[in-house]
Design a protein around this motif. Structure first.
Motif, PDB file in Angstrom:
ATOM      1  N   GLY A 238      44.002  43.067 -24.816  1.00 35.02           N
ATOM      2  CA  GLY A 238      42.575  42.805 -25.024  1.00 35.02           C
ATOM      3  C   GLY A 238      41.963  41.989 -23.897  1.00 35.02           C
ATOM      4  O   GLY A 238      40.861  42.299 -23.415  1.00 35.02           O
ATOM      5  N   PHE A 239      42.659  40.930 -23.440  1.00 37.95           N
ATOM      6  CA  PHE A 239      42.114  40.102 -22.369  1.00 37.95           C
ATOM      7  C   PHE A 239      42.101  40.833 -21.030  1.00 37.95           C
ATOM      8  O   PHE A 239      41.207  40.630 -20.201  1.00 37.95           O
ATOM      9  CB  PHE A 239      42.897  38.791 -22.271  1.00 37.95           C
ATOM     10  CG  PHE A 239      42.570  37.829 -23.379  1.00 37.95           C
ATOM     11  CD1 PHE A 239      41.275  37.356 -23.548  1.00 37.95           C
ATOM     12  CD2 PHE A 239      43.550  37.398 -24.264  1.00 37.95           C
ATOM     13  CE1 PHE A 239      40.972  36.463 -24.570  1.00 37.95           C
ATOM     14  CE2 PHE A 239      43.250  36.516 -25.280  1.00 37.95           C
ATOM     15  CZ  PHE A 239      41.955  36.038 -25.447  1.00 37.95           C
ATOM     16  N   GLU A 241      41.617  44.050 -20.698  1.00 40.35           N
ATOM     17  CA  GLU A 241      40.443  44.935 -20.768  1.00 40.35           C
ATOM     18  C   GLU A 241      39.152  44.150 -20.565  1.00 40.35           C
ATOM     19  O   GLU A 241      38.200  44.626 -19.914  1.00 40.35           O
ATOM     20  CB  GLU A 241      40.423  45.640 -22.123  1.00 40.35           C
ATOM     21  CG  GLU A 241      41.545  46.676 -22.275  1.00 40.35           C
ATOM     22  CD  GLU A 241      41.560  47.291 -23.666  1.00 40.35           C
ATOM     23  OE1 GLU A 241      40.819  46.783 -24.542  1.00 40.35           O
ATOM     24  OE2 GLU A 241      42.315  48.261 -23.878  1.00 40.35           O
ATOM     25  N   THR A 242      39.135  42.914 -21.118  1.00 42.71           N
ATOM     26  CA  THR A 242      37.934  42.076 -20.922  1.00 42.71           C
ATOM     27  C   THR A 242      37.768  41.710 -19.459  1.00 42.71           C
ATOM     28  O   THR A 242      36.640  41.715 -18.915  1.00 42.71           O
ATOM     29  CB  THR A 242      38.050  40.800 -21.780  1.00 42.71           C
ATOM     30  OG1 THR A 242      38.206  41.168 -23.152  1.00 42.71           O
ATOM     31  CG2 THR A 242      36.811  39.941 -21.631  1.00 42.71           C
ATOM     32  N   GLY A 245      36.342  44.494 -17.649  1.00 44.73           N
ATOM     33  CA  GLY A 245      34.995  44.884 -18.048  1.00 44.73           C
ATOM     34  C   GLY A 245      33.994  43.751 -17.987  1.00 44.73           C
ATOM     35  O   GLY A 245      33.603  43.298 -16.908  1.00 44.73           O
ATOM     36  N   PRO A 246      33.619  43.169 -19.174  1.00 39.65           N
ATOM     37  CA  PRO A 246      32.532  42.183 -19.218  1.00 39.65           C
ATOM     38  C   PRO A 246      32.783  40.947 -18.365  1.00 39.65           C
ATOM     39  O   PRO A 246      31.845  40.372 -17.809  1.00 39.65           O
ATOM     40  CB  PRO A 246      32.457  41.825 -20.705  1.00 39.65           C
ATOM     41  CG  PRO A 246      33.058  42.987 -21.416  1.00 39.65           C
ATOM     42  CD  PRO A 246      34.108  43.541 -20.508  1.00 39.65           C
ATOM     43  N   ALA A 247      34.060  40.490 -18.257  1.00 38.17           N
ATOM     44  CA  ALA A 247      34.324  39.252 -17.509  1.00 38.17           C
ATOM     45  C   ALA A 247      34.769  39.529 -16.078  1.00 38.17           C
ATOM     46  O   ALA A 247      35.334  38.648 -15.421  1.00 38.17           O
ATOM     47  CB  ALA A 247      35.398  38.440 -18.231  1.00 38.17           C
ATOM     48  N   LYS A 248      34.507  40.721 -15.609  1.00 39.68           N
ATOM     49  CA  LYS A 248      34.975  41.089 -14.264  1.00 39.68           C
ATOM     50  C   LYS A 248      34.428  40.167 -13.197  1.00 39.68           C
ATOM     51  O   LYS A 248      35.132  39.790 -12.251  1.00 39.68           O
ATOM     52  CB  LYS A 248      34.571  42.541 -14.000  1.00 39.68           C
ATOM     53  CG  LYS A 248      35.051  43.065 -12.652  1.00 39.68           C
ATOM     54  CD  LYS A 248      34.667  44.526 -12.502  1.00 39.68           C
ATOM     55  CE  LYS A 248      35.177  45.081 -11.179  1.00 39.68           C
ATOM     56  NZ  LYS A 248      34.814  46.509 -10.997  1.00 39.68           N
ATOM     57  N   PHE A 257      40.989  33.337 -19.368  1.00 40.67           N
ATOM     58  CA  PHE A 257      41.724  34.461 -19.951  1.00 40.67           C
ATOM     59  C   PHE A 257      43.110  34.619 -19.313  1.00 40.67           C
ATOM     60  O   PHE A 257      44.093  34.969 -19.982  1.00 40.67           O
ATOM     61  CB  PHE A 257      40.917  35.746 -19.802  1.00 40.67           C
ATOM     62  CG  PHE A 257      39.672  35.771 -20.641  1.00 40.67           C
ATOM     63  CD1 PHE A 257      39.516  34.931 -21.731  1.00 40.67           C
ATOM     64  CD2 PHE A 257      38.629  36.641 -20.333  1.00 40.67           C
ATOM     65  CE1 PHE A 257      38.366  34.954 -22.499  1.00 40.67           C
ATOM     66  CE2 PHE A 257      37.483  36.669 -21.092  1.00 40.67           C
ATOM     67  CZ  PHE A 257      37.344  35.818 -22.182  1.00 40.67           C
TER      68      PHE A 257
END
Length: 447
Positions: A238-239, A241-242, A245-248, A257
């Motif tokens: 999950g982290f 993927e984050t 994506g959103p936290a790139k 993370f």
């Protein structure tokens, strides 16, 4: 000798006396003839008795398996008998030597077999046990394998009875409730014809504990690993993927993370290491360790290695160590016991509290325990409710699952301790009082 002279010369002498007394023979020639007959009878009797005595000695030597000495019979007619006795003696000696060699070969083969093997008579008395059987069953004061308890097992007794009654090999699978349960495959094999010492049944004990433990451990590993790894693995995925994506483009979130991912990865590493360690211990649990270990030295070394964790939790470690040697023992495994008990006490004890590590020698029986060595780890934490204590050594059992995971525990520490203690034929004793703390004690054979 007199009897031989009478038997050989009695009739001729009697005839000569009759002729002389009847006047049919001159007295002087008759008297000379009588003396010559008696002399000839004496010589013949002496030669005959000497030959018989020599033949008797030769036959006794042949019967005893001794070599027959060469001798010249006094009567030529006895030469063939003496030669036959010598050949008989040589044949018996060669056959006896061959039988002894075969017995030595059989004994060497039986003794070299890795599986325990017993040879039994028809009345179920054990005649022979190879070294593997003596090691497996133990020996009494007379050095004979202690087979009484084994042969009383219902399945083993039934296999022996059926093999003797039917004359066909019989097999059985049994579990022996020894200090460490052992899986055995029993093979009762009739011997036809029986051995010279009366042995008519061979009982082979094949130890399948290790193979079956490996099968169970593979299944347990898959089940436990899949259950325990699912949460941290899901967190990592999950982290990741984050971060993709959103936290790139968020360095602060990315750093946070990544720290979480590292923590979860470390948790999985510890879990896998503990599972592998537990598997290795269980594989060898049915075999007693070899060697010895200074328990006080191991405790001092492990206490020094715990310094970072103690500092992080602000825990004081109090040492009460006296010389004590565990034997038989595996120093590496006992070091792991001390490490796991200390980590358990520090993680689940009170922040800023005190953990006491003690090692002492029990010179006399104490509290139902035989003389040996005692390792103790005590904390002053919240304690454990009594209903949880019997299950503490189960794999992945946690009194407070959330607190245990947060403290970095894998739920395998006490399971590892239990199996190592069983491997050393010791005892793990747990005592806890809610609100006062927990005491873990390990008794081991030693001095």
């Amino acid at each position: 000798m007199l009897r031989a002279v009478v038997l050989v010369g009695g009739v001729p002498v009697a005839g000569l006396l009759v002729l002389m007394l009847a006047g049919w023979a001159e007295p002087l020639p008759a008297f000379i003839a009588i003396l010559a007959t008696l002399a000839a009878a004496f010589v013949f009797g002496w030669a005959w008795l000497g030959t018989l005595a020599g033949l008797e000695a030769d036959l006794r030597a042949a019967a005893d398996g001794k070599p027959v000495p060469p001798r010249l019979p006094l009567l030529p007619a006895a030469a063939r008998v003496a030669d036959s006795a010598a050949r008989l003696s040589r044949g018996l000696a060669e056959r006896e030597a061959m039988l002894r060699q075969l017995r030595r070969t059989d004994a060497a083969i039986i003794d070299a077999l890795p599986d325990p093997l017993l040879v039994m008579r028809e009345d179920r008395e054990v005649l022979r046990a190879n070294p593997a059987a003596r090691r497996f069953l133990g020996t009494g004061s007379d050095g004979v394998a202690d087979t009484a308890a084994l042969l009383r097992h219902p399945r083993i007794a039934a296999a022996v009875d059926d093999a003797l009654a039917e004359g066909e090999p019989q097999s059985a699978e049994v579990m022996l409730p020894l200090p460490v349960p052992q899986d055995l495959s029993i093979h009762a094999i009739p011997l036809d014809p029986p051995l010279s010492d009366g042995g008519c049944l061979m009982l082979v004990l094949a130890d399948r504990t290790q193979a079956r433990a490996a099968e169970r451990m593979r299944a347990d590993f898959v089940t436990n690993a899949s259950h325990e790894l699912r949460t941290p693995l899901a967190s990592i995925i999950g982290f990741v993927e984050t971060l993709r994506g959103p936290a790139k483009d968020d360095p602060e979130a990315g750093s946070r993370f990544l720290d979480i991912i590292a923590t979860q990865a470390e948790r999985m590493r510890r879990l896998v290491e503990d599972l592998l360690s537990l598997s290795r211990i269980e594989m060898a649990e049915h075999r007693a360790p070899a060697g010895e270990a200074r328990l006080d030295s191991l405790a001092r070394d492990e206490a020094a290695a715990m310094a970072p964790i103690l500092t992080a939790r602000n825990v004081t470690l109090a040492l009460e160590l006296t010389p004590a040697t565990a034997t038989p023992a595996d120093a590496g495994e006992l070091a792991q016991v001390i490490r796991n008990l200390l980590e358990n006490a520090v993680r689940h004890g009170r922040d800023g509290g005190t953990v006491r590590l003690s090692v002492r020698h029990l010179a006399a029986p104490e509290g139902g325990l035989a003389p040996g060595v005692m390792l103790g780890v005590a904390d002053d934490g919240p304690g454990i409710a009594r209903e949880h204590i019997p299950r503490l050594t189960e794999r992945f059992y946690r009194v407070d699952a959330g607190r245990s995971r947060a403290a970095g525990g894998t739920g395998l520490g006490l399971a590892i301790v239990k199996h190592i203690v069983a491997h050393h034929r010791g005892q793990l004793l747990i005592d806890s009082t809610v609100g006062q703390g927990t005491v873990m004690r390990v008794w081991l054979p030693g001095r």
